[in-house]
Design a protein around this motif. Structure first.
Motif, PDB file in Angstrom:
ATOM      1  N   GLU A   1       0.821  -1.220   0.000  1.00 41.09           N
ATOM      2  CA  GLU A   1       0.000   0.000   0.000  1.00 41.09           C
ATOM      3  C   GLU A   1       0.848   1.260   0.000  1.00 41.09           C
ATOM      4  O   GLU A   1       0.532   2.236  -0.678  1.00 41.09           O
ATOM      5  CB  GLU A   1      -0.929  -0.009   1.213  1.00 41.09           C
ATOM      6  N   HIS A   2       1.948   1.264   0.765  1.00 35.08           N
ATOM      7  CA  HIS A   2       2.760   2.466   0.904  1.00 35.08           C
ATOM      8  C   HIS A   2       4.216   2.271   0.507  1.00 35.08           C
ATOM      9  O   HIS A   2       4.971   3.247   0.474  1.00 35.08           O
ATOM     10  CB  HIS A   2       2.718   2.971   2.356  1.00 35.08           C
ATOM     11  N   THR A   3       4.643   1.039   0.249  1.00 34.26           N
ATOM     12  CA  THR A   3       6.058   0.783  -0.036  1.00 34.26           C
ATOM     13  C   THR A   3       6.219   0.002  -1.325  1.00 34.26           C
ATOM     14  O   THR A   3       5.279  -0.630  -1.823  1.00 34.26           O
ATOM     15  CB  THR A   3       6.713  -0.004   1.121  1.00 34.26           C
ATOM     16  N   VAL A   4       7.448   0.062  -1.845  1.00 36.10           N
ATOM     17  CA  VAL A   4       7.828  -0.728  -3.015  1.00 36.10           C
ATOM     18  C   VAL A   4       9.127  -1.454  -2.663  1.00 36.10           C
ATOM     19  O   VAL A   4      10.016  -0.884  -2.029  1.00 36.10           O
ATOM     20  CB  VAL A   4       7.997   0.151  -4.270  1.00 36.10           C
ATOM     21  N   ILE A   5       9.212  -2.710  -3.048  1.00 31.93           N
ATOM     22  CA  ILE A   5      10.377  -3.545  -2.727  1.00 31.93           C
ATOM     23  C   ILE A   5      11.084  -3.930  -4.011  1.00 31.93           C
ATOM     24  O   ILE A   5      10.473  -4.488  -4.938  1.00 31.93           O
ATOM     25  CB  ILE A   5       9.954  -4.816  -1.961  1.00 31.93           C
ATOM     26  N   LEU A   6      12.379  -3.607  -4.085  1.00 31.16           N
ATOM     27  CA  LEU A   6      13.236  -4.009  -5.190  1.00 31.16           C
ATOM     28  C   LEU A   6      14.081  -5.185  -4.701  1.00 31.16           C
ATOM     29  O   LEU A   6      14.893  -5.024  -3.785  1.00 31.16           O
ATOM     30  CB  LEU A   6      14.122  -2.839  -5.624  1.00 31.16           C
ATOM     31  N   SER A   7      13.879  -6.360  -5.288  1.00 30.19           N
ATOM     32  CA  SER A   7      14.587  -7.552  -4.849  1.00 30.19           C
ATOM     33  C   SER A   7      15.503  -8.070  -5.953  1.00 30.19           C
ATOM     34  O   SER A   7      15.148  -8.053  -7.132  1.00 30.19           O
ATOM     35  CB  SER A   7      13.597  -8.648  -4.440  1.00 30.19           C
ATOM     36  N   VAL A   8      16.702  -8.510  -5.547  1.00 25.50           N
ATOM     37  CA  VAL A   8      17.672  -9.134  -6.441  1.00 25.50           C
ATOM     38  C   VAL A   8      17.922 -10.536  -5.893  1.00 25.50           C
ATOM     39  O   VAL A   8      18.542 -10.702  -4.844  1.00 25.50           O
ATOM     40  CB  VAL A   8      18.979  -8.326  -6.514  1.00 25.50           C
ATOM     41  N   ASP A   9      17.403 -11.562  -6.608  1.00 22.56           N
ATOM     42  CA  ASP A   9      17.499 -12.955  -6.165  1.00 22.56           C
ATOM     43  C   ASP A   9      18.493 -13.720  -7.035  1.00 22.56           C
ATOM     44  O   ASP A   9      18.697 -13.395  -8.209  1.00 22.56           O
ATOM     45  CB  ASP A   9      16.138 -13.646  -6.243  1.00 22.56           C
ATOM     46  N   ASP A  10      19.134 -14.723  -6.415  1.00 25.02           N
ATOM     47  CA  ASP A  10      20.029 -15.598  -7.175  1.00 25.02           C
ATOM     48  C   ASP A  10      19.748 -17.048  -6.788  1.00 25.02           C
ATOM     49  O   ASP A  10      19.003 -17.329  -5.843  1.00 25.02           O
ATOM     50  CB  ASP A  10      21.502 -15.236  -6.908  1.00 25.02           C
ATOM     51  N   ASP A  11      20.341 -17.979  -7.548  1.00 24.23           N
ATOM     52  CA  ASP A  11      20.132 -19.408  -7.304  1.00 24.23           C
ATOM     53  C   ASP A  11      21.361 -20.045  -6.670  1.00 24.23           C
ATOM     54  O   ASP A  11      21.673 -21.221  -6.923  1.00 24.23           O
ATOM     55  CB  ASP A  11      19.771 -20.129  -8.604  1.00 24.23           C
ATOM     56  N   GLY A  12      22.055 -19.265  -5.838  1.00 23.50           N
ATOM     57  CA  GLY A  12      23.214 -19.795  -5.135  1.00 23.50           C
ATOM     58  C   GLY A  12      22.812 -20.531  -3.875  1.00 23.50           C
ATOM     59  O   GLY A  12      21.667 -20.970  -3.707  1.00 23.50           O
ATOM     60  N   LYS A  13      23.746 -20.646  -2.931  1.00 20.85           N
ATOM     61  CA  LYS A  13      23.501 -21.366  -1.681  1.00 20.85           C
ATOM     62  C   LYS A  13      22.780 -20.507  -0.643  1.00 20.85           C
ATOM     63  O   LYS A  13      22.304 -21.026   0.368  1.00 20.85           O
ATOM     64  CB  LYS A  13      24.830 -21.870  -1.114  1.00 20.85           C
ATOM     65  N   GLY A  14      22.721 -19.195  -0.861  1.00 19.04           N
ATOM     66  CA  GLY A  14      22.017 -18.322   0.069  1.00 19.04           C
ATOM     67  C   GLY A  14      22.830 -17.973   1.305  1.00 19.04           C
ATOM     68  O   GLY A  14      23.982 -18.393   1.460  1.00 19.04           O
ATOM     69  N   ILE A  15      22.225 -17.192   2.191  1.00 14.25           N
ATOM     70  CA  ILE A  15      22.877 -16.731   3.422  1.00 14.25           C
ATOM     71  C   ILE A  15      22.020 -17.165   4.602  1.00 14.25           C
ATOM     72  O   ILE A  15      20.810 -16.949   4.625  1.00 14.25           O
ATOM     73  CB  ILE A  15      23.037 -15.197   3.427  1.00 14.25           C
ATOM     74  N   ASP A  16      22.659 -17.781   5.592  1.00 10.87           N
ATOM     75  CA  ASP A  16      21.932 -18.212   6.786  1.00 10.87           C
ATOM     76  C   ASP A  16      21.397 -17.007   7.557  1.00 10.87           C
ATOM     77  O   ASP A  16      21.976 -15.914   7.516  1.00 10.87           O
ATOM     78  CB  ASP A  16      22.851 -19.030   7.698  1.00 10.87           C
ATOM     79  N   GLU A  17      20.291 -17.214   8.269  1.00  6.68           N
ATOM     80  CA  GLU A  17      19.687 -16.131   9.045  1.00  6.68           C
ATOM     81  C   GLU A  17      20.659 -15.615  10.110  1.00  6.68           C
ATOM     82  O   GLU A  17      20.662 -14.425  10.436  1.00  6.68           O
ATOM     83  CB  GLU A  17      18.398 -16.616   9.708  1.00  6.68           C
ATOM     84  N   GLN A  18      21.468 -16.507  10.661  1.00  9.45           N
ATOM     85  CA  GLN A  18      22.412 -16.090  11.702  1.00  9.45           C
ATOM     86  C   GLN A  18      23.490 -15.164  11.143  1.00  9.45           C
ATOM     87  O   GLN A  18      24.054 -14.341  11.866  1.00  9.45           O
ATOM     88  CB  GLN A  18      23.081 -17.308  12.355  1.00  9.45           C
ATOM     89  N   GLU A  19      23.796 -15.297   9.842  1.00 14.23           N
ATOM     90  CA  GLU A  19      24.849 -14.489   9.227  1.00 14.23           C
ATOM     91  C   GLU A  19      24.322 -13.206   8.604  1.00 14.23           C
ATOM     92  O   GLU A  19      25.109 -12.323   8.258  1.00 14.23           O
ATOM     93  CB  GLU A  19      25.567 -15.297   8.140  1.00 14.23           C
ATOM     94  N   ALA A  20      22.989 -13.084   8.469  1.00 16.63           N
ATOM     95  CA  ALA A  20      22.411 -11.946   7.738  1.00 16.63           C
ATOM     96  C   ALA A  20      22.793 -10.608   8.360  1.00 16.63           C
ATOM     97  O   ALA A  20      23.065  -9.628   7.657  1.00 16.63           O
ATOM     98  CB  ALA A  20      20.891 -12.081   7.680  1.00 16.63           C
ATOM     99  N   ALA A  21      22.827 -10.552   9.701  1.00 21.50           N
ATOM    100  CA  ALA A  21      23.156  -9.289  10.376  1.00 21.50           C
ATOM    101  C   ALA A  21      24.646  -9.000  10.349  1.00 21.50           C
ATOM    102  O   ALA A  21      25.058  -7.862  10.602  1.00 21.50           O
ATOM    103  CB  ALA A  21      22.656  -9.319  11.817  1.00 21.50           C
TER     104      ALA A  21
END
Length: 433
Positions: A354-374
Motif C-alpha cells: 500500500e505504501h512501499t515498493v520492494i526491489l529484490s535481487v534474487d540468485d540461485d546460489g547457496k544463500g545466506i543463513d539467518e544467523q549471518e544476515a546481520a
C-alpha cells in the motif's frame, strides 16, 4: 555547565525578588490609601466632636465636668481627660500655634491625640485615641504576606527547575564519560524531560561516533589482514624474478605480480569508496525516479556472460524518492554479489504494497543463513558461502550504508523461487509525482 546552572538560578531568583517587591509595593500603597481614608475620616469626626465638647466644657463655669467626661469614657474608645494649661507644656512654636488655633493634633507610637484649649477656664481637653498613623498600619501583616509570597514562589520554581538541573548534570556527566572513552554511554531519555531533544541529539551523535570508530577499527584490522597476502606474494615474486634467467618464468612471475597489484588496487579502491560514504557532509540529492524505466535502463547496460538475467517490472509506474548515483551503486553491488554467488539465474523484481515498493535481487546460489544476515552487511565480513570467492566483503556494507542515508534499507532473505539469497531494498512510494 556549572556557569549555565548558576546563571539560570540567579535569573530565576532575581525575577522572583523583582516581581515580589513590585507586588508588595503595590499592595502596600493600596492598603495605605484605604487605611488613610478611614483614619482621616475618624480623625475629622473626632475634631468636630472635640471642638463642640470643648466649647460646652468651657461654657460650664463653676460646674464640675467630671460626670460628663466619665460618661463619655465609658461608652467610647477615645478617652477624654481635662488638665490645667500649666500641666500641658509645649515647645514655643507649638505653644504659639496652640494659642492661636485653640486645638492641636499630635502623633505618637501610642496613637493620635487631640488637644483643645479652654481659654475661659485655662484648661486643656485631651482626646487620646488608638488610631495608628496610616504609614505604620498593617506593617507587620505586610511583612508576613511578603515572606509567604517569596517562600511560595521559590518553592514552586525550585520544584520546576530541579528536574532541569538534574537533567543538565546528567548530560554533563554523559559528555565527560563519552569524552573519556566510554563510547557505550547513553542518556536515558524520559518523556517529561525538558531537554529531551538535546538528549536525543547526543545519543544520535554518540551512535554515529561509535559506528565510525568501530568501522575504523574494523577497516584497520581488515586492511592489515587483506594486504599481507598480496604483499607477501609480491615479495616472493620479486625474489623469484631476481633469481631466474628463464624468460618464460619471468613472464609468468610478471603476470602474477600484475595480478597481485590489481588485487591491492581493488582493495584500496574499495576502501576509498567506503571511506567516502563515512563523510558526514555528503548528502544524497533525492529526486523523483520512475523505478521501472530506471531499472530497465540500468539492467540493459549491465552485461552478464554466465547468468540469465530476468527482470519483472511492476504493471504500473512506480515513483520513489532517491539519488540516481547512489541508487546505481546499490543496485550495482547487489548485481555483482548475485553474479558472484549465483550459479545460472538472477532475477530482479519489483513488488508493491500500500505504501512501499520492494526491489529484490534474487540468485540461485547457496544463500545466506539467518544467523549471518546481520553480520555480512558489516565491512570486511564475509559469510561461510563466500569462502574462496573473490571480493573483500564490502559490497553489502556499502549498500547498507547508502540505504540508511536514502531511506531504502537493505534486508536479506532466502529466495522462495530460486532458493538462493534475496537482497531487498524497501522504498516509500512517492505519491506526489
Amino acid at each position: 555547565m556549572r556557569k549555565l546552572i548558576v546563571s539560570l538560578v540567579i535569573a530565576v531568583l532575581a525575577s522572583i525578588v523583582i516581581l515580589g517587591w513590585s507586588i508588595s509595593q503595590y499592595a502596600q500603597q493600596h492598603d495605605s490609601k484605604v487605611a488613610s481614608v478611614t483614619t482621616s475620616e475618624r480623625i475629622q469626626a473626632l475634631r468636630l466632636a472635640g471642638s463642640s465638647f470643648a466649647q460646652i466644657l468651657d461654657d460650664q463655669l463653676g460646674y464640675p465636668p467630671t460626670n460628663l467626661i466619665d460618661t463619655w469614657n465609658e461608652h467610647n474608645q477615645e478617652q477624654l481627660s481635662l488638665i490645667s494649661e500649666a500641666q500641658f507644656p509645649l515647645p514655643a512654636s507649638l505653644k504659639a500655634q496652640f494659642e492661636n488655633d485653640g486645638q492641636l493634633l499630635l502623633q505618637s507610637d501610642e496613637g493620635v491625640s487631640l488637644h483643645y484649649r479652654l481659654p475661659k477656664t485655662h484648661q486643656v481637653l485631651n482626646i487620646q485615641t488608638q488610631l495608628i498613623p496610616p504609614e505604620d498600619q498593617g506593617l507587620d501583616l505586610n511583612k508576613m504576606y511578603t515572606a509567604l509570597f517569596y517562600t511560595g514562589i521559590v518553592v514552586i520554581l525550585l520544584l520546576w527547575v530541579s528536574p532541569l538541573i538534574k537533567q543538565l548534570l546528567n548530560l554533563s556527566k554523559a559528555t565527560k564519560s563519552f569524552g573519556m572513552g566510554n563510547l557505550q554511554h547513553r542518556i536515558k531519555i524520559q518523556k517529561s524531560s525538558y531537554i529531551s531533544e538535546i538528549e536525543q541529539e547526543f545519543n544520535g551523535m554518540a551512535d554515529r561516533i561509535q559506528q565510525l570508530v568501530d568501522d575504523n577499527k574494523l577497516l584497520s584490522r581488515a586492511v592489515s589482514h587483506d594486504l599481507k597476502t598480496p604483499i607477501a606474494r609480491l615479495r616472493f615474486g620479486i625474489e623469484a624474478l631476481e633469481e631466474t634467467d628463464n624468460e618464460k618464468l619471468k613472464l609468468k612471475y610478471f603476470s602474477r605480480l600484475n595480478h597481485d597489484l590489481n588485487s591491492m588496487e581493488e582493495l584500496v579502491s574499495t576502501l576509498l569508496s567506503y571511506a567516502r560514504l563515512d563523510q558526514a557532509n555528503i548528502k544524497p540529492e533525492l529526486e523523483p525516479i520512475e523505478l521501472n524505466s530506471w531499472l530497465q535502463t540500468k539492467l540493459a547496460s549491465y552485461s552478464m556472460d554466465k547468468h540469465n538475467l530476468i527482470f519483472n517490472p511492476d504493471a504500473d509506474p512506480i515513483w520513489v524518492q532517491s539519488d540516481p548515483m547512489y541508487l546505481s551503486m546499490q543496485v550495482g553491488n547487489l548485481l555483482s554479489n548475485a553474479e558472484r554467488f549465483g550459479q545460472s539465474t538472477i532475477k530482479v523484481q519489483i513488488t508493491t504494497t500500500e505504501h512501499t515498493v520492494i526491489l529484490s535481487v534474487d540468485d540461485d546460489g547457496k544463500g545466506i543463513d539467518e544467523q549471518e544476515a546481520a553480520q555480512v552487511i558489516k565491512p570486511f565480513v564475509r559469510g561461510q558461502q563466500s569462502r574462496g570467492n573473490a571480493g573483500h566483503g564490502m559490497g553489502l556494507a556499502i549498500v547498507n550504508r547508502i540505504g540508511h542515508w536514502m531511506g531504502s534499507p537493505l534486508t536479506i532473505h532466502r529466495s522462495k523461487e530460486l532458493g538462493g539469497a534475496s537482497m531487498r531494498l524497501t522504498f516509500l512510494i512517492n505519491n506526489n509525482s
